[in-house]
Write a protein that holds these residues in place. Structure first.
Motif, short mmCIF file in Angstrom:
data_model
loop_
_atom_site.label_atom_id
_atom_site.label_comp_id
_atom_site.label_asym_id
_atom_site.label_seq_id
_atom_site.Cartn_x
_atom_site.Cartn_y
_atom_site.Cartn_z
N GLY A 27 0.81 -1.21 0.00
CA GLY A 27 0.00 0.00 0.00
C GLY A 27 0.84 1.26 0.00
N GLN B 45 3.74 1.57 -1.44
CA GLN B 45 4.24 1.75 -2.82
C GLN B 45 3.13 2.24 -3.75
N LEU B 46 1.91 1.77 -3.51
CA LEU B 46 0.78 2.24 -4.32
C LEU B 46 0.54 3.73 -4.11
N ARG B 47 0.63 4.17 -2.87
CA ARG B 47 0.44 5.61 -2.59
C ARG B 47 1.52 6.45 -3.26
N PRO C 196 -5.34 2.87 -1.38
CA PRO C 196 -5.08 1.43 -1.53
C PRO C 196 -5.99 0.60 -0.62
N THR D 209 -6.31 -4.12 -3.87
CA THR D 209 -5.37 -3.52 -4.82
C THR D 209 -3.93 -3.87 -4.45
N ALA D 210 -3.66 -3.99 -3.14
CA ALA D 210 -2.32 -4.41 -2.71
C ALA D 210 -2.04 -5.84 -3.16
N TRP E 238 -1.23 -5.83 -6.82
CA TRP E 238 0.11 -5.30 -7.03
C TRP E 238 1.16 -6.38 -6.76
#
Length: 320
Positions: A230, A232-234, A298, A302-303, A306
């Protein structure tokens, strides 16, 4: 009119306190404002302390405190003396009222956003919107979402591990939603409460973790991996093989009692690719928790995507 005995009538007391005679009579009849005596004609008479007590009563009632809570506050004040005042009980009572008001305000905001949702949608969609919104309590409850996950999770999951995962998987409804968030939550509620047979919700192979501690080990590791991903998604980073993926794979390896090897990663990528998915759930969760105009927040879903993409990329590279 003053009296030689220092007592005053109900009308005099009411005038000095700035309340009605009816209010003073109500407090007296409910034991909140004791009378000092009665006149020869049976009229109520009040002592010097009555004015301060009546002013306290008026203040507490002005805060919206119910009579039973006012009684608790006054009883403590009488017990502890004027110097201490109505301390801990007053704090507890006011804190309770604040929580209740917060819940009421949240409910009003959800109702307002729901009304805007109906008002602003095309006429042909209003019946469906009304049906969705009508199935959601105000303020909204997350209990149906928790029940959905309890049915999905492995049956041997310890209570503590289940509670920890529910904190990740069940979104908390915003206190001040916009119409789009109300619609997303209503659709999420409809998704998890619709009739569903076992065939429609097959359990993933991941739930067949070996040993009694397997499920707890798996989901504890996944929660940590999802948190790392999460981040890294942010930051807007695409999937890659790093600490996040190592944590993700280790969760499965530890649950299965296996070693993290290239062969295990390749097999895991194949298994997860065919496991059942609930993408619609996570899509709606994103709609609930993301503030209007902000980048998507996230979710565990979604995590997971990913991390799975990072695993697939690594497996393809290893095979080539």
């Amino acid at each position: 009119m003053s009296h030689d005995d220092g007592l005053c009538s109900i009308g005099e007391l009411a005038e000095r306190a700035g309340v009605t005679v009816k209010a003073v009579r109500f407090y007296s009849d409910n034991g909140l404002l004791p009378e000092a005596a009665r006149s020869a004609g049976g009229h109520r008479r009040y002592g010097p302390d009555a004015l301060d007590r009546l002013r306290m009563l008026r203040s507490l009632r002005a805060l919206g405190l119910p009579v039973r809570e006012v009684r608790r506050v006054l009883d403590e004040e009488e017990k502890n003396g004027a110097q201490d005042g109505a301390g801990s009980v007053l704090e507890d009572v006011v804190a309770g009222q604040l929580r209740e008001l917060g819940s009421q305000l949240t409910a009003l905001r959800w109702r307002e956003a729901g009304m805007r949702l109906v008002l602003e949608c095309p006429p042909g969609e209003r019946a469906d919107r009304l049906r969705l919104i009508g199935a959601v309590s105000t303020p909204p409850s997350t209990a149906p979402l928790a029940r959905f996950w309890r049915a999905w999770l492995p049956p041997r999951m310890p209570a503590r591990a289940t509670a920890a995962f529910l904190e990740v998987a069940v979104p908390q409804p915003p206190e001040n939603p916009d119409p789009a968030q109300v619609l997303a939550f209503a659709r999420l509620n409809a998704l998890v409460t619709r009739p569903c047979t076992g065939a429609e919700r097959p359990q993933p192979e991941a739930h067949k973790a070996a040993g009694p501690r397997g499920p707890a080990v798996l989901y504890a590791g996944l929660a940590q991996a999802y948190e790392l991903a999460g981040t890294q998604l942010r930051r807007g980073h695409g999937p890659y093989a790093g600490e996040e993926l190592d944590c993700f794979v280790d969760a499965y390896a530890s649950a299965y009692g296996s070693r993290d090897t290239p062969a295990f990663r390749s097999a895991l990528a194949g298994q997860l690719a065919v496991d059942p998915r609930i993408d619609r759930y996570w899509e709606l969760v994103t709609g609930v928790i993301t503030a209007p105009g902000s980048p998507p927040e996230p979710t565990a879903g979604t995590a997971h995507d990913w991390l799975l993409a990072a695993l697939d990329t690594q497996a393809v590279a290893a095979a080539g």
